[in-house]
Design a protein around this motif. Structure first.
Motif, short mmCIF file in Angstrom:
data_model
loop_
_atom_site.label_atom_id
_atom_site.label_comp_id
_atom_site.label_asym_id
_atom_site.label_seq_id
_atom_site.Cartn_x
_atom_site.Cartn_y
_atom_site.Cartn_z
N ALA A 186 11.49 63.19 -35.61
CA ALA A 186 11.09 64.50 -36.13
C ALA A 186 11.82 65.61 -35.39
O ALA A 186 12.13 65.50 -34.21
N THR B 63 6.99 65.16 -39.20
CA THR B 63 6.28 63.94 -38.81
C THR B 63 5.66 63.28 -40.04
O THR B 63 5.23 63.96 -40.98
N THR C 290 2.76 61.93 -40.99
CA THR C 290 1.32 61.77 -40.76
C THR C 290 0.65 60.88 -41.79
O THR C 290 -0.20 60.05 -41.44
N THR D 31 0.38 60.39 -32.39
CA THR D 31 1.74 60.27 -32.92
C THR D 31 1.72 59.66 -34.31
O THR D 31 0.71 59.07 -34.73
N ASP D 32 2.88 59.79 -35.01
CA ASP D 32 2.99 59.11 -36.30
C ASP D 32 3.50 57.69 -36.08
O ASP D 32 3.60 57.21 -34.95
N ASN E 187 6.51 59.96 -33.22
CA ASN E 187 6.70 61.41 -33.16
C ASN E 187 5.37 62.09 -32.91
O ASN E 187 4.38 61.80 -33.60
#
Length: 415
Positions: free
Chosen positions: A95, A118, A120, A150-151, A155
């Motif tokens: 990202a 990101t 998500t 984080t994803d 990220n």
């Protein structure tokens, strides 16, 4: 003739100084246009950059640069007037901004950038850290829970992402909503007044973290009381006296941690100090020591170093040995002491210390000898090699009783 030569040389020098400098060739920039503008993408999505150009497409290169690194790419498709560059997955999963340049023989034809967001929706992972893992009761100490959601490609999620913190102590379960800032969020979990275990966890986008815990240990001990006990109060040097504390607690009523060291200091009537130690089990400390071998009065006080102290308790020991016989033989060189009898006329246990101090008739100290009892008696022999013939003052000390004799030592003990 000389003039002609000078004129020719002048013309040659003038011609050299006026040479025309070679000019670099100007670069002919070909036409190149993006087929589709890309301003943003999502981490993990495939990204390609397409351009329409009349340049020799095999010589075109694409330079990309983001947080992953820097790379030079060759075109994947060069059919007709279309050139296509496919961005590697390693770059599209990170990202942040991704910058690009189209190069031809080191010259930049076109440049731009696109942002990678990101991912998500795909998945959320939570990295959480909690420490210290032990605190002290009293609401003054705390452990910090740090959360970094984080994803799927590691990220950090965008600032402002909501995180729910849950913590449990005994019957109480509470939760607190916080938001991420600079890609992480934190929450201070304060210690409680009671000792025990605090469990914490966090939740983000429907995903929960692993369970973490901190132990709330009791605070510093407060003053306490002690007592003394024994099977009897005779100073026989054999029986064991036991010192016991009450339940030692901190200022909040929590029982101190098992293993807390308690030092029992004993002072006798001569201001001599002894000590023994014990450790707490279920808040109670216990220590033991032997009775003295002569009548004595003890003052006992206990301490938890740097934290608390007890009351002062007293214990008085009665003399177990009232008297003992002394027999001299072999020119007064052989001294038999005993038998030593205790408070029930029984022989005392082995190991009672006896000391003999020897002086001349003017009271000048010469030497001393020490021994211990065995089977209720002890024996000292003063050989001729040890003391020559003559008069001596002999002082015998045992069980707190001192006996003094003036004796003439004689006889040949060498033969």
């Amino acid at each position: 003739m000389r003039i002609k030569i000078l004129i020719i040389l002048s013309l040659i020098l003038f011609g050299c100084s006026n040479k025309i400098e070679e000019q670099p060739k100007e670069f002919d920039y070909p036409k190149i246009e993006p087929v589709s503008e890309i301003s943003s993408s999502v981490a993990g999505d495939a990204v390609s950059l397409s351009f329409k150009t009349d340049a020799l497409k095999e010589n075109l290169k694409l330079q990309i640069k983001n947080a992953y690194g820097n790379a030079i790419l060759s075109p994947e498709n060069t059919e007709d007037q279309l050139v296509i560059f496919k961005i590697p997955k390693n770059f599209t999963r990170i990202a942040g901004p991704c910058r690009w340049k189209v190069l031809l023989n080191g010259h930049t034809l076109r440049e731009g950038k696109f942002d990678i967001a990101t991912n998500t929706p795909k998945a959320t992972y939570i990295e959480s850290y909690f420490g210290p893992r032990s605190v002290t009761a009293g609401n003054n100490d705390f452990s910090m829970l740090t959360i970094s959601p984080t994803d799927a490609y590691d990220n950090p999620l965008d600032d402002g992402t909501e995180v729910t913190v849950k913590y449990q102590f005994q019957e109480n379960i509470e939760e607190q909503k916080i938001i991420t800032e600079s890609f992480y969020a934190f929450y201070n979990v304060r210690s409680t007044l009671e000792s025990g275990r605090i469990l914490v966890s966090s939740e983000c986008n429907g995903v929960t973290s692993k369970e973490l815990a901190t132990i709330v240990y009791p605070s510093n001990a407060t003053d306490f009381t002690i007592s003394s006990s024994s099977a009897h109060d005779f100073a026989d040097g054999n029986q064991i006296i036991t010192f016991t504390s009450d339940i030692i607690k901190d200022e909040f009523g929590n029982m101190v941690t098992n293993g807390t060291l308690v030092t029992f200091v004993i002072k006798n009537e001569n201001n001599a100090h002894l000590y023994t130690i014990g450790t707490t089990i279920n808040g109670i400390a216990e220590a033991k020591t032997l009775h003295p071998d002569k009548a004595s009065k003890w003052e006992i006080q206990a301490f938890v170093t740097g934290a608390a102290e007890s009351n002062i308790t007293e214990y008085t020991f009665k003399a177990a040995i009232k008297d003992y016989p002394v027999h001299f033989s072999k020119g007064n060189r052989n001294i038999a002491i005993g038998p030593f009898e205790s408070f029930m006329k029984q022989l005392i246990p082995d190991g009672l210390l006896l000391k003999l101090d020897i002086y001349d008739t003017k009271g000048v100290f010469i030497t001393s000898k020490k021994t211990t009892t065995k089977n209720g008696v002890c024996n000292i022999f003063l050989g001729e090699h040890f003391l020559k013939e003559g008069d001596y003052i002999l002082k015998i000390k045992a069980a707190g009783i001192t006996k003094e004799f003036t004796k003439n030592l004689h006889g040949d003990t060498v033969k």
